[in-house]
Design an enzyme around this catalytic site. Sequence first.
Site, PDB file in Angstrom:
ATOM      1  N   ASN A 159       8.097  -2.057   0.022  1.00 30.59           N
ATOM      2  CA  ASN A 159       7.607  -1.906  -1.359  1.00 30.59           C
ATOM      3  C   ASN A 159       7.880  -0.522  -1.961  1.00 30.59           C
ATOM      4  O   ASN A 159       8.048  -0.396  -3.166  1.00 30.59           O
ATOM      5  CB  ASN A 159       6.127  -2.296  -1.471  1.00 30.59           C
ATOM      6  CG  ASN A 159       5.218  -1.502  -0.582  1.00 30.59           C
ATOM      7  OD1 ASN A 159       5.680  -0.860   0.372  1.00 30.59           O
ATOM      8  ND2 ASN A 159       3.940  -1.514  -0.871  1.00 30.59           N
ATOM      9  N   GLU A 260      -0.742   2.914   8.373  1.00 33.70           N
ATOM     10  CA  GLU A 260      -1.106   2.763   6.953  1.00 33.70           C
ATOM     11  C   GLU A 260      -1.020   1.274   6.682  1.00 33.70           C
ATOM     12  O   GLU A 260       0.069   0.723   6.562  1.00 33.70           O
ATOM     13  CB  GLU A 260      -0.120   3.489   6.043  1.00 33.70           C
ATOM     14  CG  GLU A 260      -0.015   4.980   6.261  1.00 33.70           C
ATOM     15  CD  GLU A 260      -1.229   5.741   5.803  1.00 33.70           C
ATOM     16  OE1 GLU A 260      -2.118   5.145   5.163  1.00 33.70           O
ATOM     17  OE2 GLU A 260      -1.292   6.942   6.106  1.00 33.70           O
ATOM     18  N   CYS A 294      -0.131  -1.136  -1.550  1.00 36.26           N
ATOM     19  CA  CYS A 294      -1.376  -1.269  -0.782  1.00 36.26           C
ATOM     20  C   CYS A 294      -2.526  -0.557  -1.495  1.00 36.26           C
ATOM     21  O   CYS A 294      -3.688  -0.836  -1.222  1.00 36.26           O
ATOM     22  CB  CYS A 294      -1.192  -0.750   0.633  1.00 36.26           C
ATOM     23  SG  CYS A 294      -0.417   0.843   0.681  1.00 36.26           S
ATOM     24  N   GLU A 468      -1.148  10.698   6.008  1.00 38.02           N
ATOM     25  CA  GLU A 468       0.195  11.192   5.696  1.00 38.02           C
ATOM     26  C   GLU A 468       0.085  12.046   4.450  1.00 38.02           C
ATOM     27  O   GLU A 468      -0.688  11.724   3.543  1.00 38.02           O
ATOM     28  CB  GLU A 468       1.132  10.013   5.435  1.00 38.02           C
ATOM     29  CG  GLU A 468       1.371   9.202   6.696  1.00 38.02           C
ATOM     30  CD  GLU A 468       2.348   8.066   6.492  1.00 38.02           C
ATOM     31  OE1 GLU A 468       2.436   7.538   5.374  1.00 38.02           O
ATOM     32  OE2 GLU A 468       3.013   7.711   7.472  1.00 38.02           O
TER      33      GLU A 468
END
Length: 489
Positions: A159, A260, A294, A468
């Site tokens: 994505n 993640e 997300c 991150e």
Amino acid sequence: MTASDSAGLLSPALGYIGGRWTPADDGRTFPVTDPATGKVIAEVPRMGAGETVRAIRAAEAAAPAWRALSGGERSRLLRAWAALMTESREDLARLLVREQGKPLREAAEEVTYAASFLDWFAEEGRRAYGEVIPPGLPGTRMTVVREPVGVGACITPWNFPVSMITRKVAPALAAGCPVVLKPAEQTPLCALAVCALGERAGIPAGVFNVVVGDAEDAPVIGHELTTRPEVRKVSFTGSTAVGSLLARQAAGSVKSVSLELGGNAPFIVFEDADLDLAVSAAITAKFRNAGQACIAANRFLVADAVHDTFVAALAERAGALAVGNGLDAGTDIGPLIDTAAVEKAERHIADALRRGATLVVGGGRHPLGGTYVQPTVLADCPPDAEICCEETFGPVAAVTRFSAEAGAVASANETPYGLAAYFFTRDTGRVWRVSEALQTGIVAVNTGAFSSPVVPFGGMKQSGLGREGGRQGLDDWLETKYVCQGGID
Ligand code: ADP
């Protein structure tokens, strides 16, 4: 390894192992398609266990020299990579649109965002400070040094096919860790283009390797990456199901794991919110990348007093969004990645309507056909509708009413996920109360956009482990070593 001329490939359509562009051992390939047209734009190698092991070995061989460079030397290489990415912004953005479908404007923003991780970690890597601790034992000196974790494996999704790579690879390389990357099967070309820029920037052979494969190859590649003892850290972005599987596989050799994973972001609008601001932010948080993020707002919880006004304004703005090929000027919403994504959006809409929600705008497939979906707004959606419980990953906004702050916060937390949450209020006490009560790694107050390389991105609960970006993103690639020297009078 053929590519159609119009694809605008920016690299060979090959894997990259130990500084060499390489086909699959058995010569097999798989097609990469343009989601806007369904046409094949390139054939890419189907790699497996053998190629993955070679990539891991190449990374291991490159590790001592890479780690021995000074932070400043690694910094110069990462900055050169960032500069090349910025120079190639237009071409890279066009390739991103061809392969992934998002509007060109968003693709260009993603490239800038991706380059910003290389820039940020080029600097942050120079500040991997240790500590000198006042001695706790007589005749000693006690220090703590930070060292690279070792070879890293990075597995990325489709994505955000450019920025998800640099968000992992930049801190790894800055910390002194060589990596093997496995990009998503839908978007290997962006990964290879990023790799070609790294090669041009002078990243030494073996420090950055790319193993590509189709969906069926992912478990084979993933198995090697998570079980080989030479790999010391696995960093994954994708679904919770796959993340949990990889963590279980990595447990066998006790690797560090960063995950993640999925989200189910609540977007709460309190009665005292600035509604214009909330609606603009909702458009960004819900419809950017056609909702395929997300961190996309997945459940709109809106105070009774402003529900109807908010819904009307959101529907007006959503209905005006232009759906089309991401390469066309003026497109706001491109195609979804595949037909399964369209079917999920359709299923969520049908389920919500069956449970009593009202369709305000949109409603399903777009007349353009293919994998285009209309921007859709559903009002009075019951909280037990599928769309409120699962990540939709499509341009569908479901709005649910609430009457009191405590109930809204309880609903927001009623999910196994905990990545991002948004809320809108002008009450400063509520800002703190609600921020503290939300069980998410990211809280966005009065804004729909918060991403930046300087901050820690990551989730709580089943949305993941580790962070991150920011100082924390570098920490995740560093080991802590305590050195005690004795015999000092
Ligand atoms: P999505 O549903 O968004 O495609 P996935 O979790 O399936 O998310 O995919 C994210 C990344 O994980 C992709 O690079 C994909 O190829 C990879 N992947 C999927 N299954 C596995 C697996 N069993 N082992 C390793 N990688 C996997």
